[in-house]
Design an enzyme around this catalytic site. Structure first.
Site, PDB file in Angstrom:
ATOM      1  N   GLU A   1       0.820  -1.212   0.000  1.00  0.00           N
ATOM      2  CA  GLU A   1       0.000   0.000   0.000  1.00  0.00           C
ATOM      3  C   GLU A   1       0.858   1.268   0.000  1.00  0.00           C
ATOM      4  O   GLU A   1       0.340   2.362   0.172  1.00  0.00           O
ATOM      5  CB  GLU A   1      -0.953   0.001   1.195  1.00  0.00           C
TER       6      GLU A   1
ATOM      7  N   ASP B   1      -3.524  -9.085   8.548  1.00  0.00           N
ATOM      8  CA  ASP B   1      -2.485  -8.221   9.112  1.00  0.00           C
ATOM      9  C   ASP B   1      -2.043  -8.723  10.475  1.00  0.00           C
ATOM     10  O   ASP B   1      -0.856  -8.654  10.821  1.00  0.00           O
ATOM     11  CB  ASP B   1      -2.990  -6.787   9.230  1.00  0.00           C
TER      12      ASP B   1
ATOM     13  N   LEU C   1      -8.919 -22.777   7.213  1.00  0.00           N
ATOM     14  CA  LEU C   1      -8.187 -24.033   7.114  1.00  0.00           C
ATOM     15  C   LEU C   1      -6.857 -23.985   7.862  1.00  0.00           C
ATOM     16  O   LEU C   1      -6.401 -24.996   8.393  1.00  0.00           O
ATOM     17  CB  LEU C   1      -7.947 -24.397   5.654  1.00  0.00           C
TER      18      LEU C   1
ATOM     19  N   THR D   1      -1.780 -18.072   3.761  1.00  0.00           N
ATOM     20  CA  THR D   1      -2.864 -18.245   4.729  1.00  0.00           C
ATOM     21  C   THR D   1      -4.090 -18.778   4.001  1.00  0.00           C
ATOM     22  O   THR D   1      -4.422 -18.331   2.899  1.00  0.00           O
ATOM     23  CB  THR D   1      -3.206 -16.927   5.438  1.00  0.00           C
ATOM     24  N   LEU D   2      -4.753 -19.738   4.620  1.00  0.00           N
ATOM     25  CA  LEU D   2      -5.877 -20.443   3.997  1.00  0.00           C
ATOM     26  C   LEU D   2      -7.174 -20.222   4.762  1.00  0.00           C
ATOM     27  O   LEU D   2      -8.039 -21.097   4.813  1.00  0.00           O
ATOM     28  CB  LEU D   2      -5.554 -21.942   3.907  1.00  0.00           C
ATOM     29  N   GLY D   3      -7.310 -19.053   5.374  1.00  0.00           N
ATOM     30  CA  GLY D   3      -8.532 -18.740   6.094  1.00  0.00           C
ATOM     31  C   GLY D   3      -8.793 -19.713   7.226  1.00  0.00           C
ATOM     32  O   GLY D   3      -7.900 -19.997   8.042  1.00  0.00           O
TER      33      GLY D   3
END
Length: 298
Positions: A137, A251, A222, A218-220
């Site tokens: 960003e 984050d 999972l 990252t797999l949420g």
């Protein structure tokens, strides 16, 4: 030991919706809240609350939002000496639409963030800095200059490749670790579907330019995984007791992972702690305000 975060600082306006929004639809919000945010700021707060000495580098405008952002960071013990206050510029702002169940959509006005300078961030790296964490960003040229500097040669350079933008790929060969979520990973590798298993993630090795690099995905719900040239580690998620607001969860993961590396925690244990921290964060409202303290993470 310390972590330097070079990244964005935003004032967030979160609007909670009564139903899933559709394009062209007008909805009356259930409530609204103002909070500090921005990927860089969120990750700095997560790192500091996990117990690492943390320095923030970036830029804000000379406005009320900028003053609020710096004051809030200071309240969490983050060193803001290397956040420039730019005359005549507005601070970054984000509008977050939160749907029932906690999913969200975020629109960002970059403001002063795109003027953050590598030269200023260099001052936040010293002999005891172990980790340099960035996101996308801020200006990509500034990040590249920072990564290529002599000052950063001794630190672990981590890029959280979010948001997914084509220019971000030029940083991958310079980074020691790259962090993606499922969507970003699929975008950068032009996959026809998002990964769900460890086998799906082995294609990450296409991103590795050196044997000492690591890709983290990252797999949420999972969990998360780390892929190296000859290694692959999957760590299941810690189930969230409830999901209120998912903004800032990624984050939180990044900031805690950076702090773990700074503190010498092994990679598998670091993934477990970052998973657990992110699970706690989704049960709370806001981005930076949702970051847990080290004492709260099992």
């Amino acid at each position: 030991m310390s972590v330097t975060v070079f990244g964005s600082l935003n004032l967030d306006i979160a609007l909670r919706l009564p139903a899933k929004a559709a394009w062209g639809q007008t909805l009356l919000v259930e409530d609204s809240a103002q909070a500090i945010g921005g990927k860089g700021l969120n990750q700095a707060v997560a790192s500091a609350r996990f117990g690492s000495v943390t320095r923030m580098a970036g830029a804000v405008g000379d406005d009320a939002a900028g003053r609020l952002l710096l004051e809030a960071l200071g309240g969490d013990g983050v060193d803001t000496a290397h956040v420039e206050v730019l005359a005549g510029q507005g601070s970054g702002r984000a509008t977050i639409l939160i749907e029932p169940g906690g999913d969200n959509m975020i629109a960002v006005e970059a403001g002063a963030n795109l003027l953050a300078r590598a030269e200023v961030a260099l001052g936040a790296i010293d002999a005891v800095t172990r980790v340099l964490l960035v996101q996308l960003e801020t200006d990509i040229d500034a990040i590249a200059a920072l990564f290529a500097s002599d000052a950063a040669a001794h630190v672990r350079r981590i890029v959280n490749a979010a948001p997914a933008i084509p220019a971000g790929a030029r940083l991958f060969g310079m980074a020691d670790m790259m962090i993606f979520n499922q969507t970003e990973f699929a975008d950068y590798l032009a996959l026809d579907r998002e990964p769900e298993t460890l086998d799906d993630l082995l294609v990450a090795r296409r991103l590795l330019a050196r044997p000492d690099q690591t890709v983290v995905v990252t797999l949420g719900a999972l969990g998360s995984a780390a892929i190296g040239v000859e290694s692959a580690t999957f760590v299941p998620a810690v189930p969230a007791e409830r999901v209120v607001d998912t903004s800032g969860a990624g984050d939180c993961f990044c900031g805690v992972l950076a702090a773990c590396i700074d503190q010498g925690v092994g990679l598998e244990a670091a993934l477990r702690l970052a998973n657990a921290a992110a699970s706690l964060s989704v049960g709370r409202r806001g981005a930076a305000p949702s970051m847990p303290l080290r004492s709260e993470i099992p």
